[in-house]
Design a protein around this motif. Sequence first.
Motif, PDB file in Angstrom:
ATOM      1  N   ALA A  40       0.826  -1.213   0.000  1.00 21.26           N
ATOM      2  CA  ALA A  40       0.000   0.000   0.000  1.00 21.26           C
ATOM      3  C   ALA A  40       0.857   1.258   0.000  1.00 21.26           C
ATOM      4  O   ALA A  40       0.605   2.208  -0.761  1.00 21.26           O
ATOM      5  CB  ALA A  40      -0.938  -0.014   1.208  1.00 21.26           C
ATOM      6  N   GLU A  41       1.889   1.292   0.835  1.00 18.57           N
ATOM      7  CA  GLU A  41       2.732   2.485   0.932  1.00 18.57           C
ATOM      8  C   GLU A  41       3.516   2.711  -0.353  1.00 18.57           C
ATOM      9  O   GLU A  41       3.640   3.848  -0.838  1.00 18.57           O
ATOM     10  CB  GLU A  41       3.684   2.342   2.121  1.00 18.57           C
ATOM     11  N   GLN A  42       4.065   1.611  -0.915  1.00 17.64           N
ATOM     12  CA  GLN A  42       4.829   1.755  -2.159  1.00 17.64           C
ATOM     13  C   GLN A  42       3.947   2.234  -3.308  1.00 17.64           C
ATOM     14  O   GLN A  42       4.399   2.978  -4.178  1.00 17.64           O
ATOM     15  CB  GLN A  42       5.472   0.408  -2.543  1.00 17.64           C
ATOM     16  N   LEU A  43       2.675   1.799  -3.303  1.00 13.24           N
ATOM     17  CA  LEU A  43       1.765   2.223  -4.363  1.00 13.24           C
ATOM     18  C   LEU A  43       1.445   3.709  -4.237  1.00 13.24           C
ATOM     19  O   LEU A  43       1.380   4.438  -5.249  1.00 13.24           O
ATOM     20  CB  LEU A  43       0.470   1.398  -4.295  1.00 13.24           C
ATOM     21  N   GLN A  44       1.310   4.198  -3.009  1.00  9.82           N
ATOM     22  CA  GLN A  44       1.016   5.614  -2.796  1.00  9.82           C
ATOM     23  C   GLN A  44       2.191   6.499  -3.164  1.00  9.82           C
ATOM     24  O   GLN A  44       2.016   7.595  -3.690  1.00  9.82           O
ATOM     25  CB  GLN A  44       0.620   5.842  -1.336  1.00  9.82           C
ATOM     26  N   THR A  45       3.399   6.030  -2.873  1.00  3.42           N
ATOM     27  CA  THR A  45       4.594   6.829  -3.171  1.00  3.42           C
ATOM     28  C   THR A  45       5.052   6.688  -4.620  1.00  3.42           C
ATOM     29  O   THR A  45       5.982   7.376  -5.040  1.00  3.42           O
ATOM     30  CB  THR A  45       5.747   6.422  -2.246  1.00  3.42           C
ATOM     31  N   GLY A  46       4.417   5.796  -5.373  1.00  3.91           N
ATOM     32  CA  GLY A  46       4.784   5.613  -6.767  1.00  3.91           C
ATOM     33  C   GLY A  46       5.962   4.697  -6.982  1.00  3.91           C
ATOM     34  O   GLY A  46       6.475   4.589  -8.099  1.00  3.91           O
ATOM     35  N   THR A  47       6.415   4.003  -5.945  1.00  2.00           N
ATOM     36  CA  THR A  47       7.539   3.072  -6.089  1.00  2.00           C
ATOM     37  C   THR A  47       7.171   1.915  -7.004  1.00  2.00           C
ATOM     38  O   THR A  47       8.001   1.422  -7.764  1.00  2.00           O
ATOM     39  CB  THR A  47       7.952   2.527  -4.706  1.00  2.00           C
ATOM     40  N   GLN A  50       0.261   0.159 -10.521  1.00  2.00           N
ATOM     41  CA  GLN A  50      -0.888  -0.739 -10.373  1.00  2.00           C
ATOM     42  C   GLN A  50      -0.663  -2.020 -11.154  1.00  2.00           C
ATOM     43  O   GLN A  50      -1.097  -3.107 -10.739  1.00  2.00           O
ATOM     44  CB  GLN A  50      -2.158  -0.037 -10.866  1.00  2.00           C
ATOM     45  N   GLU A  51       0.043  -1.923 -12.306  1.00  2.00           N
ATOM     46  CA  GLU A  51       0.343  -3.119 -13.090  1.00  2.00           C
ATOM     47  C   GLU A  51       1.245  -4.061 -12.299  1.00  2.00           C
ATOM     48  O   GLU A  51       1.061  -5.291 -12.327  1.00  2.00           O
ATOM     49  CB  GLU A  51       1.026  -2.741 -14.410  1.00  2.00           C
ATOM     50  N   ASP A  52       2.230  -3.483 -11.585  1.00  2.00           N
ATOM     51  CA  ASP A  52       3.090  -4.315 -10.732  1.00  2.00           C
ATOM     52  C   ASP A  52       2.269  -4.998  -9.641  1.00  2.00           C
ATOM     53  O   ASP A  52       2.462  -6.188  -9.333  1.00  2.00           O
ATOM     54  CB  ASP A  52       4.180  -3.463 -10.081  1.00  2.00           C
ATOM     55  N   LEU A  53       1.322  -4.242  -9.061  1.00  2.00           N
ATOM     56  CA  LEU A  53       0.474  -4.789  -8.002  1.00  2.00           C
ATOM     57  C   LEU A  53      -0.374  -5.944  -8.530  1.00  2.00           C
ATOM     58  O   LEU A  53      -0.534  -6.972  -7.848  1.00  2.00           O
ATOM     59  CB  LEU A  53      -0.419  -3.680  -7.443  1.00  2.00           C
ATOM     60  N   ASP A  54      -0.896  -5.785  -9.731  1.00  2.00           N
ATOM     61  CA  ASP A  54      -1.710  -6.849 -10.324  1.00  2.00           C
ATOM     62  C   ASP A  54      -0.874  -8.095 -10.577  1.00  2.00           C
ATOM     63  O   ASP A  54      -1.366  -9.225 -10.411  1.00  2.00           O
ATOM     64  CB  ASP A  54      -2.332  -6.360 -11.638  1.00  2.00           C
ATOM     65  N   ARG A  55       0.382  -7.922 -10.983  1.00  2.00           N
ATOM     66  CA  ARG A  55       1.251  -9.085 -11.199  1.00  2.00           C
ATOM     67  C   ARG A  55       1.540  -9.796  -9.886  1.00  2.00           C
ATOM     68  O   ARG A  55       1.588 -11.029  -9.823  1.00  2.00           O
ATOM     69  CB  ARG A  55       2.556  -8.644 -11.871  1.00  2.00           C
ATOM     70  N   PHE A  56       1.746  -9.019  -8.822  1.00  2.00           N
ATOM     71  CA  PHE A  56       1.960  -9.628  -7.505  1.00  2.00           C
ATOM     72  C   PHE A  56       0.734 -10.442  -7.077  1.00  2.00           C
ATOM     73  O   PHE A  56       0.857 -11.545  -6.526  1.00  2.00           O
ATOM     74  CB  PHE A  56       2.264  -8.555  -6.456  1.00  2.00           C
ATOM     75  N   LYS A  57      -0.460  -9.880  -7.315  1.00  2.00           N
ATOM     76  CA  LYS A  57      -1.682 -10.592  -6.941  1.00  2.00           C
ATOM     77  C   LYS A  57      -1.822 -11.895  -7.726  1.00  2.00           C
ATOM     78  O   LYS A  57      -2.267 -12.915  -7.185  1.00  2.00           O
ATOM     79  CB  LYS A  57      -2.906  -9.702  -7.186  1.00  2.00           C
ATOM     80  N   GLU A  58      -1.455 -11.849  -8.995  1.00  4.88           N
ATOM     81  CA  GLU A  58      -1.503 -13.073  -9.795  1.00  4.88           C
ATOM     82  C   GLU A  58      -0.508 -14.102  -9.275  1.00  4.88           C
ATOM     83  O   GLU A  58      -0.791 -15.301  -9.248  1.00  4.88           O
ATOM     84  CB  GLU A  58      -1.207 -12.736 -11.261  1.00  4.88           C
ATOM     85  N   LEU A  59       0.659 -13.619  -8.824  1.00 10.79           N
ATOM     86  CA  LEU A  59       1.675 -14.518  -8.277  1.00 10.79           C
ATOM     87  C   LEU A  59       1.176 -15.199  -7.009  1.00 10.79           C
ATOM     88  O   LEU A  59       1.417 -16.392  -6.788  1.00 10.79           O
ATOM     89  CB  LEU A  59       2.958 -13.719  -7.983  1.00 10.79           C
ATOM     90  N   TYR A  60       0.461 -14.456  -6.179  1.00  7.14           N
ATOM     91  CA  TYR A  60      -0.071 -15.006  -4.925  1.00  7.14           C
ATOM     92  C   TYR A  60      -1.429 -15.696  -5.115  1.00  7.14           C
ATOM     93  O   TYR A  60      -1.985 -16.219  -4.141  1.00  7.14           O
ATOM     94  CB  TYR A  60      -0.229 -13.888  -3.888  1.00  7.14           C
ATOM     95  N   GLY A  61      -1.962 -15.697  -6.326  1.00 16.24           N
ATOM     96  CA  GLY A  61      -3.251 -16.342  -6.560  1.00 16.24           C
ATOM     97  C   GLY A  61      -4.423 -15.532  -6.071  1.00 16.24           C
ATOM     98  O   GLY A  61      -5.474 -16.091  -5.724  1.00 16.24           O
TER      99      GLY A  61
END
Length: 336
Positions: A40-47, A50-61
């Motif tokens: 959440a913090e990295q997404l707010q700071t732009g680190t 959203q595409e990276d977040l979606d890939r992480f979610k796919e990795l975790y199922g």
Amino acid sequence: MLKFIIKRLLISIIILLGVSIILYSLVRMMPTDFVDNKYAEQLQTGTITQEDLDRFKELYGLSDNSFKGIVEGYFGWLGNLAKGDLGISFKYDGKPVAQVISENMWISFAIALVATVLQFLIAIPLGIVSATKQYSAADYIVTVFTMIGISLPTYFFGAIVIKIFAADLGWLPFGGLLDASASYPETFAGFLQKSGDVIVHMIMPIFVSVILSLGGLMRYTRTNMLEVLGADYIRTARAKGLSEKTVIYKHAFRNTLIPLATMLAGILPSLFGGMMITEQVFGLDGIGRLAYNALRDGDIPFIMGYNMFLAVLTVIGTLLSDIMYSIVDPRVKLTK
């Protein structure tokens, strides 16, 4: 009895399947998941994007929260469970869930076991005294003590105990399981020193657990004892000239054990399940505190493994409770 046990075990499998479906559905419907909480913090700071977040979610199922995605995720989890695999914890360094549970439940087990033994040793005699001396000073004292124990929240009473015995008097450490500044040599003397330190750190959590759990058991014992003491066979025993001690402990108390046997169903999961609030207050890394943190962060494999572990213990406890009925009361036959 063997036929009864087999039938109950088969029914228990169906119950556990139902429990697992409800648990998995509820966990997957949480407003946030592990990936959202972690990044959440990295997404707010732009680190990360959203595409990276979606890939992480796919990795975790966790990418598909539709009905179809939840069903597929559940059957994937169930298939791994059938192989004896509870999954890999998202939160706890990628360790297998079974390993995390087995490594951290023994602290909770030790505290709960000692607290449960003390609870029964104290509450049952006090409940008997309260019932046999109804409306006496002893009965009113036990009743007031019971109400205090039932009414006080764990976090409030725990804070009071810490303030008195740790902050004001300095008799006991504030929390944790070991003194962080101490070092223990790899010798027998060092082992004894470490064990003594652990025991000292466990005094306050055990004290809080015992005091807050006494009330319900005392009232339960008192109520059932009063009901038994009013029975016809108790009056007959007294009319035959039996001593009051014999009437109470040989005749009345034995029948009081029958409803108390039902408590076995809840004791087993409570021994291994940990005490979330108590462990949180005293900073103990028991299984209860780990489960609370996993639930807060959306660690689905650990939440499912932990809750199914408790569900299995509850089923076993209920079965043992039924068997204890037949031991305490020979009139009960386990034939259905």
